[in-house]
Design a protein around this motif. Structure first.
Motif, PDB file in Angstrom:
ATOM      1  N   ASP A 131       0.868  -1.179   0.000  1.00  5.60           N
ATOM      2  CA  ASP A 131       0.000   0.000   0.000  1.00  5.60           C
ATOM      3  C   ASP A 131       0.900   1.223   0.000  1.00  5.60           C
ATOM      4  O   ASP A 131       1.577   1.499   0.995  1.00  5.60           O
ATOM      5  CB  ASP A 131      -0.915   0.004   1.228  1.00  5.60           C
ATOM      6  N   LEU A 132       0.932   1.945  -1.112  1.00  5.18           N
ATOM      7  CA  LEU A 132       1.824   3.092  -1.250  1.00  5.18           C
ATOM      8  C   LEU A 132       1.338   4.276  -0.425  1.00  5.18           C
ATOM      9  O   LEU A 132       0.137   4.464  -0.218  1.00  5.18           O
ATOM     10  CB  LEU A 132       1.922   3.500  -2.724  1.00  5.18           C
ATOM     11  N   HIS A 159       4.251   4.220 -10.654  1.00  2.71           N
ATOM     12  CA  HIS A 159       5.145   3.889 -11.770  1.00  2.71           C
ATOM     13  C   HIS A 159       6.609   4.010 -11.340  1.00  2.71           C
ATOM     14  O   HIS A 159       7.450   3.209 -11.753  1.00  2.71           O
ATOM     15  CB  HIS A 159       4.853   4.791 -12.970  1.00  2.71           C
ATOM     16  N   TYR A 160       6.895   5.006 -10.503  1.00  2.00           N
ATOM     17  CA  TYR A 160       8.267   5.160  -9.991  1.00  2.00           C
ATOM     18  C   TYR A 160       8.666   3.939  -9.177  1.00  2.00           C
ATOM     19  O   TYR A 160       9.737   3.352  -9.400  1.00  2.00           O
ATOM     20  CB  TYR A 160       8.371   6.417  -9.129  1.00  2.00           C
ATOM     21  N   TRP A 161       7.812   3.541  -8.229  1.00  2.00           N
ATOM     22  CA  TRP A 161       8.149   2.406  -7.377  1.00  2.00           C
ATOM     23  C   TRP A 161       8.216   1.108  -8.178  1.00  2.00           C
ATOM     24  O   TRP A 161       9.044   0.229  -7.895  1.00  2.00           O
ATOM     25  CB  TRP A 161       7.143   2.281  -6.235  1.00  2.00           C
ATOM     26  N   ALA A 162       7.369   0.972  -9.178  1.00  2.00           N
ATOM     27  CA  ALA A 162       7.408  -0.234 -10.009  1.00  2.00           C
ATOM     28  C   ALA A 162       8.750  -0.340 -10.727  1.00  2.00           C
ATOM     29  O   ALA A 162       9.351  -1.431 -10.793  1.00  2.00           O
ATOM     30  CB  ALA A 162       6.263  -0.203 -11.024  1.00  2.00           C
ATOM     31  N   ARG A 163       9.245   0.775 -11.244  1.00  2.00           N
ATOM     32  CA  ARG A 163      10.544   0.739 -11.929  1.00  2.00           C
ATOM     33  C   ARG A 163      11.670   0.420 -10.959  1.00  2.00           C
ATOM     34  O   ARG A 163      12.571  -0.379 -11.267  1.00  2.00           O
ATOM     35  CB  ARG A 163      10.802   2.094 -12.612  1.00  2.00           C
ATOM     36  N   GLU A 164      11.640   1.030  -9.779  1.00  2.00           N
ATOM     37  CA  GLU A 164      12.718   0.814  -8.813  1.00  2.00           C
ATOM     38  C   GLU A 164      12.723  -0.623  -8.286  1.00  2.00           C
ATOM     39  O   GLU A 164      13.787  -1.233  -8.140  1.00  2.00           O
ATOM     40  CB  GLU A 164      12.562   1.802  -7.637  1.00  2.00           C
ATOM     41  N   LEU A 165      11.549  -1.178  -8.019  1.00  2.00           N
ATOM     42  CA  LEU A 165      11.481  -2.560  -7.526  1.00  2.00           C
ATOM     43  C   LEU A 165      11.863  -3.554  -8.618  1.00  2.00           C
ATOM     44  O   LEU A 165      12.470  -4.596  -8.336  1.00  2.00           O
ATOM     45  CB  LEU A 165      10.069  -2.851  -7.007  1.00  2.00           C
ATOM     46  N   LEU A 196       1.015  -3.461 -11.785  1.00  2.00           N
ATOM     47  CA  LEU A 196       0.146  -2.374 -11.332  1.00  2.00           C
ATOM     48  C   LEU A 196      -1.296  -2.706 -11.685  1.00  2.00           C
ATOM     49  O   LEU A 196      -1.581  -3.224 -12.769  1.00  2.00           O
ATOM     50  CB  LEU A 196       0.540  -1.052 -12.002  1.00  2.00           C
ATOM     51  N   MET A 197      -2.208  -2.380 -10.762  1.00  2.00           N
ATOM     52  CA  MET A 197      -3.625  -2.658 -10.964  1.00  2.00           C
ATOM     53  C   MET A 197      -4.453  -1.413 -10.702  1.00  2.00           C
ATOM     54  O   MET A 197      -4.099  -0.600  -9.834  1.00  2.00           O
ATOM     55  CB  MET A 197      -4.080  -3.777 -10.015  1.00  2.00           C
ATOM     56  N   ALA A 198      -5.536  -1.276 -11.425  1.00  2.00           N
ATOM     57  CA  ALA A 198      -6.454  -0.177 -11.157  1.00  2.00           C
ATOM     58  C   ALA A 198      -7.006  -0.332  -9.736  1.00  2.00           C
ATOM     59  O   ALA A 198      -7.376  -1.444  -9.336  1.00  2.00           O
ATOM     60  CB  ALA A 198      -7.589  -0.175 -12.163  1.00  2.00           C
ATOM     61  N   LYS A 226       4.799   2.836 -16.863  1.00  2.00           N
ATOM     62  CA  LYS A 226       5.269   3.890 -17.758  1.00  2.00           C
ATOM     63  C   LYS A 226       6.767   4.152 -17.540  1.00  2.00           C
ATOM     64  O   LYS A 226       7.272   4.060 -16.420  1.00  2.00           O
ATOM     65  CB  LYS A 226       4.485   5.185 -17.533  1.00  2.00           C
ATOM     66  N   THR A 227       7.433   4.506 -18.621  1.00  2.00           N
ATOM     67  CA  THR A 227       8.839   4.881 -18.541  1.00  2.00           C
ATOM     68  C   THR A 227       8.952   6.327 -18.048  1.00  2.00           C
ATOM     69  O   THR A 227       7.965   7.070 -18.017  1.00  2.00           O
ATOM     70  CB  THR A 227       9.507   4.776 -19.915  1.00  2.00           C
ATOM     71  N   VAL A 228      10.165   6.712 -17.688  1.00  2.00           N
ATOM     72  CA  VAL A 228      10.404   8.099 -17.279  1.00  2.00           C
ATOM     73  C   VAL A 228      10.042   9.044 -18.421  1.00  2.00           C
ATOM     74  O   VAL A 228       9.426  10.103 -18.205  1.00  2.00           O
ATOM     75  CB  VAL A 228      11.869   8.299 -16.857  1.00  2.00           C
ATOM     76  N   GLU A 229      10.394   8.664 -19.648  1.00  2.00           N
ATOM     77  CA  GLU A 229      10.108   9.509 -20.810  1.00  2.00           C
ATOM     78  C   GLU A 229       8.603   9.688 -20.999  1.00  2.00           C
ATOM     79  O   GLU A 229       8.143  10.796 -21.311  1.00  2.00           O
ATOM     80  CB  GLU A 229      10.717   8.902 -22.074  1.00  2.00           C
ATOM     81  N   GLN A 230       7.838   8.620 -20.803  1.00  2.00           N
ATOM     82  CA  GLN A 230       6.387   8.726 -20.928  1.00  2.00           C
ATOM     83  C   GLN A 230       5.816   9.658 -19.865  1.00  2.00           C
ATOM     84  O   GLN A 230       4.941  10.485 -20.153  1.00  2.00           O
ATOM     85  CB  GLN A 230       5.740   7.347 -20.799  1.00  2.00           C
TER      86      GLN A 230
END
Length: 238
Positions: free
Chosen positions: A9-10, A58-64, A73-75, A111-115
Motif C-alpha cells: 500500500d503506497l 510507476h516510480y516504485w514499479a521501476r525501482e522494484l 500495477l492494478m487499477a 510507464k517509462t520516465v520519458e512517458q
C-alpha cells in the motif's frame, strides 16, 4: 518460509507491506518508512509484487523491478474487490497481494520516465489552455457589461486584448485598470502555449512512431505525442 508474493500500500511516508509464501500463508505483515522500502526488497528473493496504479506507483514499479522483482500495477477499483472488512493500510496491502495473483486480473503497463515526462508536458499545456480560456472569458464578461462584444474564439479575444493594450476601447479608466492585467496574462499564456506546442511538435517529429501516427488524417503532432506518452508502443494490447 520466504515470501513469493507481496502487496504494497503506497503512501508518502509509511508503506504497508503484506507477503505470503507458496502455500498462501502470511509471512510478512509490516510497515516500512519510505527510506526502508528499497532496502527491504533488496534483501528479498525475486517475487511478484502488486501495487495499485496510484500516485508514484510507476516510480516504485521501476525501482522494484531493478531489484529483480516482477511488479504489476492494478487499477484501484479492481484491487478493492479483494479488500476484507474495513479499509486500512494493512488490508489494502493484503488486497493488492491477493488481487495480483488472480489469473483474470487486468494490469496497468508501467510507464517509462520519458512517458511520464511527456504526460507532464501535456498536463501543463492543458492547464495553461484552461487558464487562457478563463482569462478570455473574464475579459469578455467585463466588456459585455459595457455593451461591447467580440467575435467567437481566440481571434475575438485577440482583438479585444489589442484594443485594451492600445487604449482603443471607450470604457471607464477604472475598468481599464482591471482589464490590463488580464490582457497581459492572456498574452503571456499565449506565448507559453505556443512555446510548448513548438516543443511538442519537435519531439513528435523526432519520434518514428509519432511520425507514423501523423500519417493518419486529422492526427497532428500534439495528438501523436499525447498518444505515445499515454500508451507507449501499444504492445501491451492483445
Amino acid at each position: 518460509m520466504q515470501a513469493i508474493r507481496f502487496g504494497i500500500d503506497l503512501a508518502k511516508t509509511v508503506f504497508a507491506v503484506h507477503g505470503v509464501d507458496a502455500a498462501g500463508e502470511v509471512v510478512v505483515r509490516r510497515q516500512l518508512r519510505r527510506g526502508q522500502v528499497l532496502k527491504f526488497f533488496a534483501r528479498q528473493p525475486p517475487a511478484l509484487i502488486g501495487l495499485e496504479a496510484c500516485g508514484s506507483a510507476h516510480y516504485w514499479a521501476r525501482e522494484l523491478a531493478k531489484l529483480g522483482h516482477e511488479v504489476r500495477l492494478m487499477a484501484p477499483l479492481y484491487a478493492k474487490a479483494y479488500l476484507k472488512r474495513g479499509k486500512n493500510d494493512g488490508r489494502d496491502a493484503e488486497a493488492c497481494c491477493e488481487a495480483v495473483s488472480r489469473p483474470t486480473m487486468r494490469f496497468v503497463p508501467v510507464k517509462t520516465v520519458e512517458q511520464q515526462c511527456g504526460r507532464a508536458l501535456h498536463r501543463t499545456r492543458d492547464l495553461l489552455v484552461r487558464q487562457r480560456t478563463q482569462t478570455g472569458n473574464a475579459i469578455r464578461a467585463m466588456l459585455y457589461e459595457m455593451g461591447l462584444i467580440a467575435s467567437k474564439g481566440r481571434a475575438g479575444i485577440d482583438d479585444l486584448v489589442e484594443q485594451i493594450e492600445t487604449g482603443g476601447l471607450e470604457v471607464p479608466a477604472q475598468l481599464l485598470a482591471s482589464l490590463r492585467p488580464l490582457a497581459r496574462q492572456w498574452r503571456g499564456l499565449e506565448h507559453q502555449i505556443a512555446a510548448m506546442d513548438k516543443q511538442l511538435e519537435s519531439e513528435a517529429r523526432a519520434d518514428p512512431v509519432a511520425r507514423r501516427l501523423m500519417t493518419i488524417p486529422g492526427v497532428g503532432p500534439v495528438t501523436a505525442h499525447a498518444v505515445i506518452a499515454a500508451v507507449g508502443d501499444g504492445r501491451q494490447f492483445a
